[in-house]
Design an enzyme around this catalytic site. Structure first.
Site, short mmCIF file in Angstrom:
data_model
loop_
_atom_site.label_atom_id
_atom_site.label_comp_id
_atom_site.label_asym_id
_atom_site.label_seq_id
_atom_site.Cartn_x
_atom_site.Cartn_y
_atom_site.Cartn_z
CB ALA A 58 44.35 38.63 37.65
CD GLN A 100 43.84 36.68 41.37
OE1 GLN A 100 44.17 37.28 40.74
NE2 GLN A 100 43.49 37.12 42.72
CG HIS A 174 40.55 38.45 41.06
ND1 HIS A 174 40.19 39.22 42.21
CD2 HIS A 174 41.59 39.25 40.49
CE1 HIS A 174 40.80 40.33 42.28
NE2 HIS A 174 41.77 40.33 41.15
N GLY A 175 37.45 37.28 43.47
CA GLY A 175 36.16 37.89 43.75
C GLY A 175 36.42 39.26 44.40
CB ALA A 176 39.07 40.75 45.73
CE1 TYR A 179 39.78 44.63 37.64
CE2 TYR A 179 40.81 43.30 39.34
CZ TYR A 179 40.87 44.24 38.48
OH TYR A 179 42.08 44.93 38.27
#
Length: 347
Positions: A58, A100, A174-176, A179
């Site tokens: 990330a 990411q 990163h939509g998980a 965050y």
């Protein structure tokens, strides 16, 4: 029995993977000064270029997105140059790599960027302390204004452009994992009453705006997204979240992304409001390319892919322990077991 893992997989007209194994994003906290990727990071990723696709650790899109020590960025010229060394090394070995894109939201801490506050959908603090820096207690974030949300959309798009400049083949949003983007999608962290909260459509608005801005910047073929429909880490459970993802997933399917990637540590977890496993829920609502993850072995992943549960498999910790994971599986050789002390070195 692993033949299906080693079939080429066509993501779209622009990208074909040489196999169905992805290296999952793995936060290592080993960037250099200025959060610039290092030569050691370039060598680390290059050793894993046999994966069909590497998803980078990330990578923060701007300074106030930082929530862990020494996580790399993608917002300065030096960071872009550092990542270019990584992507060049991976491409030299015949690999593909996506960046990411990350903002940690309320999981951030002002210690890292010297700001006055962290930001999130709502002023709801996360309990606990920062991993690896337990003396830092999470702070109450400032609720983003509409103008600040629009600035974030622009910042995500700029980070995507920076990723392409740095030589990445695409990006994963990163939509998980609780965050920033995920915080808009869950009722525990999104208490807003404006156009960004209080209904599935409103709670999905920011994630979709980010997705659309990145598509406009670099193309849908180079854009993936990671999602956690089941709240399981740094997030309280709320059955209303199901309605949010019921709305979001068909919207994403219309956008014909490179893929949707499940974000979960253990896919054996079951969620009552999702009627079971998160991967099964995603497959039911999303029929395009789906990446499974969460404790799968080569054997169980092969079986799941053959049964149509998902199309690609992301492997995490085994890639830390085995730079040659793909070769070992292909040749039927035993793999080295992961252990936490391995985190101290980029093997």
């Amino acid at each position: 029995m692993y033949d299906i893992l080693f079939e080429p997989y066509r993501l779209n007209d622009k990208i074909t993977l040489k196999n169905r194994i992805l290296m999952a994003p793995l936060t290592r906290c080993m960037a250099g000064p200025g959060l610039v990727p290092t030569e050691d990071m370039a060598a680390y990723y290059a050793r894993r270029a046999d994966a069909g696709l590497i998803v980078s650790e990330a990578t923060i899109i701007r300074p106030d997105g930082q929530g862990y020590p020494n996580t790399p960025g993608l917002y300065t010229a030096e960071q872009i140059q550092g990542w270019r060394k990584v992507t060049d090394a991976v491409h030299a070995k015949g690999g593909l790599i996506f960046a990411q894109l990350w903002h940690t939201g309320r999981v951030a801490h002002t210690y890292f960027f010297g700001g006055e506050y962290t930001v999130a959908p709502s002023a709801v603090a996360l309990d606990g302390t920062v991993p690896r820096m337990r003396e830092l207690k999470y702070e109450t974030p400032k609720a983003l204004t509409v103008d600040e949300i629009q600035q974030l959309v622009s910042d995500y798009a700029k980070a995507a452009e920076n990723a392409i400049e740095a030589g990445f083949d695409g990006v994963e949003i990163h939509g998980a994992n609780a965050y920033l983007i995920d915080e808009f999608l869950h009722n525990d962290s999104n208490r807003r009453e404006d156009e960004y909260g209080a209904s599935p459509e409103n709670m999905s608005r920011f994630p979709l705006q980010v997705t659309d801005a990145i598509i406009a910047a670099i193309g849908r073929e180079r854009t993936g997204i990671r999602l956690s429909p089941g709240a399981y880490v740094n997030m309280g459970t709320d059955s209303r979240d199901r309605e949010v993802f019921d709305y979001l997933l068909p919207q994403l399917e219309q956008r014909q992304l490179a893929y949707v990637h499940l974000g979960i540590f253990d896919d054996s977890l079951r969620f009552d409001y999702l009627d079971g496993q998160a991967s099964a829920y995603l497959r039911h609502h999303y029929q395009q390319t789906l990446v499974g993850v969460g404790g799968y072995s080569a054997d169980s992943a092969s079986q799941a892919i053959a049964e149509g549960k998902f199309d690609l498999i992301a492997i995490g910790r085994p890639f830390i322990a085995n730079p040659d994971y793909v070769a070992k599986v292909r040749q039927g050789e035993p793999t080295t077991a992961y252990s936490d002390e391995m985190l101290a070195t980029l093997y």
